[in-house]
Design an enzyme around this catalytic site. Structure first.
Site, short mmCIF file in Angstrom:
data_model
loop_
_atom_site.label_atom_id
_atom_site.label_comp_id
_atom_site.label_asym_id
_atom_site.label_seq_id
_atom_site.Cartn_x
_atom_site.Cartn_y
_atom_site.Cartn_z
N ASP A 1 0.82 -1.22 0.00
CA ASP A 1 0.00 0.00 0.00
C ASP A 1 0.85 1.27 0.00
O ASP A 1 2.06 1.22 0.20
CB ASP A 1 -0.98 -0.01 1.19
CG ASP A 1 -0.32 -0.49 2.49
OD1 ASP A 1 0.92 -0.46 2.59
OD2 ASP A 1 -1.06 -0.90 3.40
N ASN B 1 -7.83 -4.39 14.35
CA ASN B 1 -9.20 -4.67 13.89
C ASN B 1 -9.22 -5.73 12.79
O ASN B 1 -10.23 -5.96 12.15
CB ASN B 1 -9.86 -3.38 13.38
CG ASN B 1 -9.14 -2.77 12.18
OD1 ASN B 1 -8.15 -3.32 11.70
ND2 ASN B 1 -9.64 -1.65 11.68
N HIS C 1 -7.40 -5.67 10.02
CA HIS C 1 -7.11 -5.23 8.65
C HIS C 1 -5.79 -5.82 8.15
O HIS C 1 -4.88 -6.11 8.93
CB HIS C 1 -7.16 -3.70 8.52
CG HIS C 1 -6.00 -2.94 9.07
ND1 HIS C 1 -6.11 -1.65 9.55
CD2 HIS C 1 -4.69 -3.26 9.22
CE1 HIS C 1 -4.93 -1.23 9.96
NE2 HIS C 1 -4.05 -2.18 9.76
N GLU D 1 -9.80 -2.47 5.41
CA GLU D 1 -10.46 -2.33 6.71
C GLU D 1 -11.68 -3.25 6.77
O GLU D 1 -12.13 -3.75 5.73
CB GLU D 1 -10.89 -0.86 6.90
CG GLU D 1 -9.75 0.14 6.83
CD GLU D 1 -8.81 0.10 8.04
OE1 GLU D 1 -9.07 -0.65 9.00
OE2 GLU D 1 -7.80 0.83 8.01
P1 PGA Z 1 2.18 -2.48 12.71
O1 PGA Z 1 0.99 -2.37 11.67
O2 PGA Z 1 3.16 -3.44 12.16
O3 PGA Z 1 2.73 -1.08 12.79
O4 PGA Z 1 1.57 -2.94 14.00
C1 PGA Z 1 0.43 -3.54 11.15
C2 PGA Z 1 -0.83 -3.19 10.39
O5 PGA Z 1 -1.58 -2.28 10.81
O6 PGA Z 1 -1.08 -3.84 9.37
#
Ligand code: PGA
Length: 237
Positions: free
Chosen positions: A67, A136, A138, A143
């Site tokens: 992304d 959550n 995602h 999302e």
């Molecule tokens: P993080 O993010 O590695 O900073 O915890 C993971 C994500 O939100 O996909």
């Protein structure tokens, strides 16, 4: 699904690094799917160390990131392009032309999205896809509520994701409202997936994933239908 529970962040990073090294030894022309965030930093450090020790090469490797924010030019310090160059690409022997991230400043974002899936397909698909997971559920910026059959698309960031990611932006900087993300189907098309999650705040998401109930309200649940996925997780951080 293969579940590997670890005690430390370092152990998670080491096991993940072994999977990537094995992949690149088996196929030096691998196509990798890469992720940003706090979770993969330890893995990237280990891969850089292997390259610096001349035990690993990315010279024929192609990468696709999950992304990128909409509206941030590459040189913005909070862009994922910049994160990837600072954390990994500037320290390894990958060719710049083999690096792919969605272009968040493309004049036609929808054309950029469909071109991204086509570029992945033209390279023969992703051999090994790295994933983190949000609290959550995602994956990428997909999302809750994202259709399982989604391809690369533009998303509006949720308030909770914007709050979580605000730490990466300089004080006073405007946080983007949208991003381009590979879709859930784009991720599922990878031949192999490795998902990393570490820390107490991720444990609830891990429990949900283990329950295995398929629902678009928990995007990562679709991963339970993938036939070659390893989940390396653990801990209180
Ligand atoms: P993080 O993010 O590695 O900073 O915890 C993971 C994500 O939100 O996909």
């Amino acid at each position: 699904m293969k579940w590997i529970e670890v005690k430390t962040y370092e152990e998670m990073s080491r096991i993940a690094a072994e999977l990537f090294i094995k992949q690149l030894k088996a196929n030096p022309k691998s196509v990798l799917g890469l992720a940003t965030g706090g979770t993969p930093v330890g893995l990237y450090e280990l891969l850089v160390a292997e390259v610096k020790a001349n035990r690993l090469s990315f010279k024929d490797v192609t990468t696709f990131n999950l992304d990128e924010y909409v509206g941030l030019p590459q040189e913005n310090s909070a862009s994922y392009w910049m994160y990837m160059h600072d954390t990994l690409f500037n320290h390894i022997d990958i060719k710049e032309e083999n690096i792919h991230l969605p272009n968040g400043v493309a004049p036609n974002l929808h054309a950029e999205c469909s071109a991204y899936d086509k570029r992945i397909a033209a390279e023969g698909g992703i051999d090994l896809q790295l994933l983190g997971i949000g609290v959550n559920g995602h994956i990428g910026f997909n999302e809750p509520g994202t259709p399982f059959d989604s391809l690369t698309h533009v998303v509006e960031l949720t308030e909770s994701t914007r709050t979580e990611n605000a730490i990466y932006f300089e004080e006073g900087a405007e946080m983007p409202t949208h991003a381009i993300t590979m879709g859930i189907q784009s991720i599922m098309n990878a031949k192999e997936i490795v998902l990393l999650a570490f820390g107490e705040r991720k444990l609830e998401a891990m429990e949900k994933l283990k329950e295995g109930k398929l629902t678009e309200d928990f995007p990562a649940s679709q991963l339970t239908t993938h036939d070659n996925i390893t989940i390396i997780y653990g801990g209180t951080k």
